[in-house]
Design a protein around this motif. Structure first.
Motif, short mmCIF file in Angstrom:
data_model
loop_
_atom_site.label_atom_id
_atom_site.label_comp_id
_atom_site.label_asym_id
_atom_site.label_seq_id
_atom_site.Cartn_x
_atom_site.Cartn_y
_atom_site.Cartn_z
N VAL A 135 0.86 -1.18 0.00
CA VAL A 135 0.00 0.00 0.00
C VAL A 135 0.90 1.23 0.00
N THR A 136 0.67 2.13 -0.92
CA THR A 136 1.60 3.25 -1.00
C THR A 136 1.51 4.13 0.23
N ASP A 137 2.67 4.67 0.61
CA ASP A 137 2.70 5.51 1.80
C ASP A 137 1.85 6.77 1.59
N ALA A 138 1.63 7.14 0.33
CA ALA A 138 0.83 8.33 0.07
C ALA A 138 -0.59 8.16 0.60
N ALA A 139 -1.07 6.92 0.68
CA ALA A 139 -2.43 6.67 1.16
C ALA A 139 -2.46 6.53 2.68
N THR A 140 -1.29 6.57 3.29
CA THR A 140 -1.17 6.31 4.71
C THR A 140 -0.43 7.45 5.38
N GLY B 137 19.24 8.63 -0.71
CA GLY B 137 18.13 9.34 -0.10
C GLY B 137 16.82 8.82 -0.67
N VAL B 138 15.91 8.40 0.22
CA VAL B 138 14.62 7.87 -0.23
C VAL B 138 13.53 8.56 0.58
N ASP B 139 12.58 9.13 -0.09
CA ASP B 139 11.53 9.87 0.63
C ASP B 139 10.18 9.17 0.52
N GLY B 140 9.41 9.26 1.60
CA GLY B 140 8.03 8.82 1.57
C GLY B 140 7.83 7.32 1.52
N ARG B 141 8.84 6.55 1.89
CA ARG B 141 8.72 5.10 1.79
C ARG B 141 8.97 4.43 3.14
N GLY C 104 11.60 2.57 7.06
CA GLY C 104 11.87 3.68 7.98
C GLY C 104 12.74 3.29 9.16
N TYR C 105 12.66 2.01 9.55
CA TYR C 105 13.49 1.54 10.66
C TYR C 105 14.95 1.37 10.25
N ALA C 106 15.21 1.37 8.96
CA ALA C 106 16.59 1.21 8.48
C ALA C 106 17.25 2.56 8.20
N ASP C 107 16.52 3.64 8.46
CA ASP C 107 17.06 4.98 8.24
C ASP C 107 18.36 5.14 9.03
N GLY C 108 19.42 5.54 8.33
CA GLY C 108 20.70 5.80 9.00
C GLY C 108 21.54 4.57 9.25
N THR C 109 21.07 3.41 8.81
CA THR C 109 21.84 2.19 9.05
C THR C 109 22.72 1.86 7.85
N GLU C 110 23.63 0.91 8.09
CA GLU C 110 24.47 0.36 7.00
C GLU C 110 23.87 -0.97 6.60
#
Lengths: 269, 171
Positions: A7-12, B11-15, B62-68
């Motif tokens: 589910v895309t994060d945009a919907a959440t 860099g990954v946003d919104g995921r 998101g829990y892997a943010d900043g990890t190797e």
């Protein structure tokens, strides 16, 4: 290319609190909130679209992990990985070691395990029997109100409140007996935990006999005779059929597990 | 969020809520972690997060943010394979190869933790990993060899095996 399977994060709306207070505020009344502990249960549900998350509360940065001991009182934060319990005394240690495999135990959390909703194939709260046998209390929040109550009172409403941690007194003796799992990925089909408190109080509890773990008061009352206690335990449960085992099989095996736990407790006394 | 994968920061946003597996494969283009069951049951997606093996299909990115993060692409190079990769080659521990990256990363972490060549301990460490070719015996032999620190001359591996088989030694 966008991921196809999630589910895309945009919907959440993804909420990532940085403290316990922020987590309680973000949870609010819990309506439409999917709480993400380690993710080991929730992520597959989202991936396979069994659940939709309008709000996802990711607790990883909320500082809710850790084990503290003050005197004989042990407090375990809701985000503590299951693996950190493995070396604890019975019933908790061997019960935790019976959960999944090393990688999943290291990621899955105490709170996630205790609060997991019934699975599509089996009950999921492997740790419930151990904490029930320890007489644990649950500290939880909803609508900004933080309360502490016996775990057995908390479990039926575990989907309506945010579990913050569990506490219990170290037992004088403990024991655990469970069915072998055909694969590490399987949840516990049936397990029994027992603990004797320093005041002599005996508690027995089972996982895998219903939607969540239950105490076995009839078995406790008959504990002097392990065989009779095993049969008495059947009065306390309503075994069910699922993909892991039939109700008939659970009915046949529960008395055996109760007897093993009581025998082990007697040996350790 | 920033994910450092095999030494390169992305860099990954919104995921944040997406699985790390999907972000690695679909957003970053690292395809060593395999999407097998997508529910933690097979181990084909295992990667190392700060050196610890994790099912990337169960881990919110998101829990892997900043990890190797280390995938099989970061274990060694074609010119200089990591010891566990050499052991897998020498012991013919890969058949179809789908489970291999997860197996090797879990084994690498097991050896890093001081794991020995004890077969029971190896089975415990790899207990959540499924090989659909059922090649477990050779996989465990390979992990045990790497744990012992065996050295391998891969230029003669195939020749030696074929010679043994050709002369009736068999397996």
């Amino acid at each position: 290319m966008a991921a196809a399977s999630v589910v895309t994060d945009a919907a959440t709306e993804v909420l990532m609190p940085g403290s316990e207070d922020e987590a309680i505020a973000a949870f609010g009344d819990g309506a439409e909130v999917v709480v993400v502990g380690g993710g080991t249960i929730v992520l597959p549900d989202l991936t396979y679209r069994r659940r939709r998350a309008r709000k996802a509360l990711m607790l990883g940065g909320a500082g809710l992990a850790g084990i503290e001991t003050q005197g004989s009182r042990v407090t375990i934060g809701t985000m503590t990985p299951v693996q950190e319990l493995v070396d604890m005394p019975a019933p908790l240690g061997p019960c935790a070691a019976n959960v999944a495999d090393l990688e999943i135990r290291s990621q899955g959390t105490v709170g996630g395990n205790l609060c997991a909703r019934e699975g599509y194939e089996a009950p999921r709260g492997d740790l419930q029997s151990a904490f029930l046998a320890l007489g644990a209390s649950a500290r939880s929040a909803a609508n900004g109100d933080v309360t502490e109550e016996p775990l057995e009172d908390f479990l039926p409403k575990r989907r309506e409140r945010l579990l913050l941690g569990v506490s219990f007194d170290e037992p004088a003796a403990g024991a655990f007996a469970g069915l072998d799992r055909p694969h590490t990925h399987d949840y516990t089909a049936l397990a029994v935990s027992g603990a004797k408190g320093t005041d002599g109080t005996l508690r027995l509890a089972a996982t895998g006999t219903g939607s969540w773990g239950v105490r076995l008061p009839s078995a406790e009352a008959a504990a002097e005779d392990p065989v009779a206690a095993g049969e008495a335990a059947l009065e306390d449960v309503s075994p069910h059929d699922d993909a892991l085992a039939s109700a008939w099989y659970r009915t046949k095996v529960l008395p055996v597990l109760v007897r093993r736990v009581l025998d082990e407790l007697k040996e350790s006394a | 969020m920033n994910l450092t994968v095999n030494g390169i920061t992305h860099g990954v946003d919104g995921r944040e809520l997406a699985t790390l597996l999907d972000v690695l494969r679909e957003d970053i283009g690292v395809t060593g972690p395999k999407a097998g069951c997508h529910q933690g049951g097979c181990g084909a997606c295992t990667v190392l997060v700060d050196g610890e093996p994790r099912r990337s299909c169960l881990l919110p990115a998101g829990y892997a943010d900043g990890t190797e993060i280390t995938t099989v692409e970061g274990l060694g190079t074609p010119e200089k394979l990591a010891p566990i990769q050499q052991a897998f080659v020498h012991h013919y521990a890969a058949q179809c190869g789908f489970c291999t990256s997860g197996m090797m990363l879990a084994a690498h972490a097991y050896i890093d933790r001081g794991g020995t060549d004890d077969h029971d301990a190896i089975q415990q460490a790899l207990g959540g990993h499924v090989c659909r070719c059922t090649g477990y015996s050779k996989i465990i032999d390979a992990v045990a060899a790497a744990a012992r620190g065996d050295s391998f001359d891969l230029t003669t591996t195939a020749v030696g095996k074929y010679t043994t088989m050709a002369t009736g030694g068999g397996e």
